[in-house]
Design a protein around this motif. Structure first.
Motif, PDB file in Angstrom:
ATOM      1  N   UNK A  75       9.619 105.250  43.858  1.00 33.20           N
ATOM      2  CA  UNK A  75       9.848 106.611  44.311  1.00 33.20           C
ATOM      3  C   UNK A  75      10.571 106.504  45.638  1.00 33.20           C
ATOM      4  N   UNK A  76      11.783 107.035  45.685  1.00 37.89           N
ATOM      5  CA  UNK A  76      12.626 106.942  46.871  1.00 37.89           C
ATOM      6  C   UNK A  76      12.475 108.189  47.716  1.00 37.89           C
ATOM      7  N   UNK A  77      12.284 108.019  49.014  1.00 36.21           N
ATOM      8  CA  UNK A  77      12.173 109.135  49.930  1.00 36.21           C
ATOM      9  C   UNK A  77      13.325 109.076  50.921  1.00 36.21           C
ATOM     10  N   UNK A  81      16.377 108.499  38.525  1.00 40.88           N
ATOM     11  CA  UNK A  81      15.965 109.785  37.984  1.00 40.88           C
ATOM     12  C   UNK A  81      15.701 110.758  39.127  1.00 40.88           C
ATOM     13  N   UNK A  82      16.149 111.996  38.998  1.00 39.49           N
ATOM     14  CA  UNK A  82      15.838 112.984  40.031  1.00 39.49           C
ATOM     15  C   UNK A  82      14.344 113.089  40.314  1.00 39.49           C
ATOM     16  N   UNK A  83      13.526 112.879  39.311  1.00 44.48           N
ATOM     17  CA  UNK A  83      12.072 112.946  39.479  1.00 44.48           C
ATOM     18  C   UNK A  83      11.537 111.804  40.342  1.00 44.48           C
ATOM     19  N   UNK A  84      12.363 110.784  40.598  1.00 46.07           N
ATOM     20  CA  UNK A  84      11.956 109.634  41.405  1.00 46.07           C
ATOM     21  C   UNK A  84      12.412 109.755  42.861  1.00 46.07           C
ATOM     22  N   UNK A  85      12.928 110.930  43.232  1.00 43.66           N
ATOM     23  CA  UNK A  85      13.457 111.119  44.582  1.00 43.66           C
ATOM     24  C   UNK A  85      12.662 112.203  45.300  1.00 43.66           C
ATOM     25  N   UNK A  86      12.266 111.891  46.522  1.00 41.13           N
ATOM     26  CA  UNK A  86      11.640 112.865  47.409  1.00 41.13           C
ATOM     27  C   UNK A  86      12.640 113.133  48.536  1.00 41.13           C
ATOM     28  N   UNK A  87      13.031 114.374  48.697  1.00 43.23           N
ATOM     29  CA  UNK A  87      13.955 114.771  49.752  1.00 43.23           C
ATOM     30  C   UNK A  87      13.161 115.532  50.807  1.00 43.23           C
ATOM     31  N   UNK A  88      13.284 115.115  52.076  1.00 40.06           N
ATOM     32  CA  UNK A  88      12.518 115.777  53.129  1.00 40.06           C
ATOM     33  C   UNK A  88      13.439 116.385  54.182  1.00 40.06           C
ATOM     34  N   UNK A  89      12.918 117.441  54.791  1.00 41.60           N
ATOM     35  CA  UNK A  89      13.636 118.141  55.847  1.00 41.60           C
ATOM     36  C   UNK A  89      12.637 118.993  56.614  1.00 41.60           C
ATOM     37  N   UNK A  90      12.992 119.357  57.831  1.00 41.03           N
ATOM     38  CA  UNK A  90      12.149 120.327  58.560  1.00 41.03           C
ATOM     39  C   UNK A  90      12.233 121.688  57.885  1.00 41.03           C
ATOM     40  N   UNK A  91      13.382 121.977  57.264  1.00 46.88           N
ATOM     41  CA  UNK A  91      13.605 123.276  56.623  1.00 46.88           C
ATOM     42  C   UNK A  91      13.922 123.044  55.148  1.00 46.88           C
ATOM     43  N   UNK A  92      12.896 123.083  54.297  1.00 44.24           N
ATOM     44  CA  UNK A  92      13.090 122.783  52.882  1.00 44.24           C
ATOM     45  C   UNK A  92      13.896 123.855  52.149  1.00 44.24           C
ATOM     46  N   UNK A 116      21.731 111.679  48.823  1.00 44.51           N
ATOM     47  CA  UNK A 116      21.165 112.276  47.608  1.00 44.51           C
ATOM     48  C   UNK A 116      22.223 112.420  46.519  1.00 44.51           C
ATOM     49  N   UNK A 117      23.391 112.922  46.882  1.00 46.52           N
ATOM     50  CA  UNK A 117      24.460 113.113  45.896  1.00 46.52           C
ATOM     51  C   UNK A 117      24.891 111.780  45.285  1.00 46.52           C
ATOM     52  N   UNK A 118      24.946 110.736  46.105  1.00 45.53           N
ATOM     53  CA  UNK A 118      25.332 109.413  45.606  1.00 45.53           C
ATOM     54  C   UNK A 118      24.269 108.858  44.658  1.00 45.53           C
ATOM     55  N   UNK A 119      23.007 109.012  45.020  1.00 49.01           N
ATOM     56  CA  UNK A 119      21.926 108.559  44.129  1.00 49.01           C
ATOM     57  C   UNK A 119      21.992 109.277  42.788  1.00 49.01           C
ATOM     58  N   UNK A 120      22.162 110.584  42.834  1.00 49.43           N
ATOM     59  CA  UNK A 120      22.209 111.358  41.593  1.00 49.43           C
ATOM     60  C   UNK A 120      23.436 111.017  40.756  1.00 49.43           C
ATOM     61  N   UNK A 129      15.935 122.448  42.401  1.00 48.73           N
ATOM     62  CA  UNK A 129      16.293 123.007  41.095  1.00 48.73           C
ATOM     63  C   UNK A 129      16.800 121.927  40.139  1.00 48.73           C
ATOM     64  N   UNK A 130      17.274 120.820  40.698  1.00 51.68           N
ATOM     65  CA  UNK A 130      17.764 119.710  39.880  1.00 51.68           C
ATOM     66  C   UNK A 130      16.706 118.641  39.651  1.00 51.68           C
TER      67      UNK A 130
END
Length: 109
Positions: free
Chosen positions: A4-6, A29-40, A19-23, A48-49
């Protein structure tokens, strides 16, 4: 075991590029990615993807622990907080600590 990549700072210019390069690679798999931000809210299109989106604030250790939970590989993108001497370093140390507590096997800063 599937990794699981964060990615921290995912709403920034570099974070979005990562993120775009990974996808686009088709290898993660998109389900294997955690994207973090102060403002989600800035990450709604990624959610959505199929990406997991979580709040992470480097000045709030509890948010980091919650955001990093389950991550096996972590990419910490540098924060933009340069106004106080040593603040960025403290934030990055907090991120590395959260990755360790989450049990991440690989952390890249």
């Amino acid at each position: 075991m599937t990794d699981t990549l964060l990615v921290t700072g995912a709403s920034g210019q570099l974070g979005r590029l990562v993120l775009d390069t990974l996808l686009a690679s088709g290898k993660v798999s998109p389900a294997s990615i955690i994207a973090t931000s102060r403002d989600v809210s800035k990450l709604e299109a990624y959610a959505a993807n199929g990406l997991t989106v979580r709040t992470a604030d480097f000045d709030d250790a509890a948010s980091l622990d919650a955001a990093f939970a389950g991550a096996t590989k972590v990419l910490i993108i540098s924060t933009d907080d340069l106004d106080k001497t040593g603040k960025r370093l403290a934030q990055h140390k907090a991120g590395v600590g959260a990755a360790q507590r989450a049990g991440a096997r690989h952390t890249l800063c």
